[in-house]
Design an enzyme around this catalytic site. Structure first.
Site, mmCIF file in Angstrom:
data_model
loop_
_atom_site.group_PDB
_atom_site.id
_atom_site.type_symbol
_atom_site.label_atom_id
_atom_site.label_comp_id
_atom_site.label_asym_id
_atom_site.label_seq_id
_atom_site.Cartn_x
_atom_site.Cartn_y
_atom_site.Cartn_z
ATOM 1 N N HIS A 61 14.834 47.335 13.995
ATOM 2 C CA HIS A 61 13.476 46.510 14.332
ATOM 3 C C HIS A 61 14.095 45.129 14.759
ATOM 4 O O HIS A 61 14.811 44.519 14.240
ATOM 5 C CB HIS A 61 12.839 45.936 12.894
ATOM 6 C CG HIS A 61 12.328 47.103 12.158
ATOM 7 N ND1 HIS A 61 11.234 47.604 12.208
ATOM 8 C CD2 HIS A 61 12.808 47.876 11.177
ATOM 9 C CE1 HIS A 61 11.092 48.788 11.451
ATOM 10 N NE2 HIS A 61 12.095 48.917 10.763
ATOM 11 N N ASP A 303 17.874 51.110 9.550
ATOM 12 C CA ASP A 303 16.899 50.260 9.089
ATOM 13 C C ASP A 303 16.889 48.656 9.067
ATOM 14 O O ASP A 303 16.433 48.088 8.443
ATOM 15 C CB ASP A 303 16.011 50.677 7.886
ATOM 16 C CG ASP A 303 14.732 50.178 7.624
ATOM 17 O OD1 ASP A 303 13.933 49.830 8.762
ATOM 18 O OD2 ASP A 303 14.091 50.280 6.711
#
Length: 421
Positions: A61, A303
């Site tokens: 992200h 992640d």
């Protein structure tokens, strides 16, 4: 022209493990073997180090557009390069969501100046609403390597089936965040003894298991390439293994925090150990390692989820979930998997380069003549203390932990993207 001398080449794509020299010219591997030093502008002495394909992270992200105060494409890319990554795939939960060509082009244009390859996945459903599919064909043609509503499950089973059928037709992967919100009392902490002590209902592993079971069964039915993201439940590991035995094209990711830590870390680190899905029990952690060992889980993905300290330094139930992970991922793989004897370096590199490339149909995960010179060089035995991050964020429970395995160079398309000082 660049020459890497005397490095231990570990290349899973060709099952190569030998000490060689590697010549790089015009962004590509020119030659591998014993090479004379004359004529090279840059010579890297890699004696005692491992030279491997540049790492690939299929789950990051970078918060751009919309949340650049947490991270942006350039700082995210710098963090990735420091961790040994030459390619990353960004998730689509930005603001606006990457559900159309215009937002996709924004990321692509900004990523052109990054020191590594920054790819942008597109959403599966418009606005992450779980109601209507995006134009997957147009987005693929515009350069989206795959599709995901990561962060949110898609509850409409018929819509998921339709998405899988389209993904099969287009030969692109679908990556799923597997948590049924109706089975979660409070996200970010496992429903168990720690959550009970905190007075929180927590997130049950059943919330993950039921979604993994559904999507595995539909993957068997459709033949679509499906990625189970950041698997945390031991039962879900068994479910993926079952689906594979029945011919499903199911991949699974394990994040370093899930194979290194348990719910006990929440006691020590509080919100810096809060993530979705949460850290679970020692049994779950061991099942994940078992899945990594037998290739039920083919991919290690971070992640990487940056948040500010101000956002994290609040009451647990009000803090956002997620931790950063790009700069500690390789070292955690070495510290938690290789040094204890669970995986070889060859297998670790496969899970951090070859298999991620296979999932997203990339052609960059091998060190061979004429291939792109995407390379990581690391000292497998050097100890260091996690901290001093290139990311804008520092929300991780690993700060201050002594780790083994230090990235010394990251080379992308023949250019040095990171060099350890």
């Amino acid at each position: 022209m660049m020459l890497i001398k005397n490095g231990r080449l570990i290349n899973p794509a060709t099952n190569t493990d030998e000490v060689v020299d590697i010549a790089i010219k015009e962004g590509k591997i020119e030659k591998i073997g014993k090479i004379d030093e004359n004529g090279y502008e840059k010579i890297i002495d890699a004696e005692g180090m491992i030279v491997a394909p540049g790492l690939i992270d299929v789950h990051v992200h970078f918060r751009d557009p919309g949340f650049e105060y947490k991270e942006d494409i350039m700082t995210g890319a710098a963090s990735a390069a420091k961790g040994g990554f030459t390619t990353v795939v960004c998730m689509a939960n930005t603001k606006p969501v990457v559900d159309n060509e215009e937002v996709l082009r924004y990321v692509q244009n900004k990523a052109e100046n990054a020191p590594i390859n920054v790819l942008q996945a597109a959403a599966i459903t418009k606005g992450f609403m779980g109601k209507e599919l995006v134009d997957m064909k147009a987005l693929k043609e515009a350069g989206a390597p795959g599709f995901t509503d990561d962060g949110l499950p898609i509850n409409d089973t018929a819509l998921v089936m339709k998405a899988m059928e389209m993904a099969k037709e287009l030969d692109v992967p679908l990556s799923f965040h597997e948590e049924d919100p109706s089975l979660i009392g409070n996200p970010g902490v496992n429903a168990g003894k720690v959550s009970e002590e905190m007075g929180l209902p927590g997130a049950s592993n059943a919330a993950e298991d039921v979604m993994v079971a559904r999507d595995c069964m539909m993957a068997i039915k459709t033949g679509a390439k499906v990625d189970i993201q950041h698997i945390s439940s031991g039962v879900s590991v068994d479910m993926v293994r079952f689906a594979k035995s029945h011919g499903a094209r199911v991949y699974a990711e394990a994040s370093p925090h899930h194979f290194t830590l348990t719910e006990e870390a929440v006691r020590e680190h509080g919100t810096f150990a809060k993530m979705n899905p949460p850290l679970r029990t020692e049994w779950d952690r061991e099942k994940i390692i078992e899945g990594l060992k037998d290739d039920t889980i083919e991919i290690i993905a971070t992640d990487h989820a940056p948040h500010t300290n101000e956002e994290k330094n609040v009451e647990f139930r009000n803090a956002p979930s997620g931790i950063i992970g790009l700069e500690t991922s390789l070292a955690l793989g070495i510290t938690s998997l290789v040094k204890p004897g669970h995986l070889s370096y060859m297998k670790l590199m496969e899970k951090m380069s070859v298999k991620p490339a296979e999932l997203y149909n990339l052609k960059t995960a091998s060190i061979e003549p004429d291939m792109p010179a995407d390379i990581v060089i690391f000292n497998p035995d050097e100890k260091w203390t996690a901290g001093d991050y290139a990311s804008k964020a520092e929300n991780t429970p690993f700060t201050g932990m002594e780790l083994t395995g230090k990235v010394k160079y990251t080379i992308c398309a023949g250019n040095i993207a990171y060099m350890d000082k």
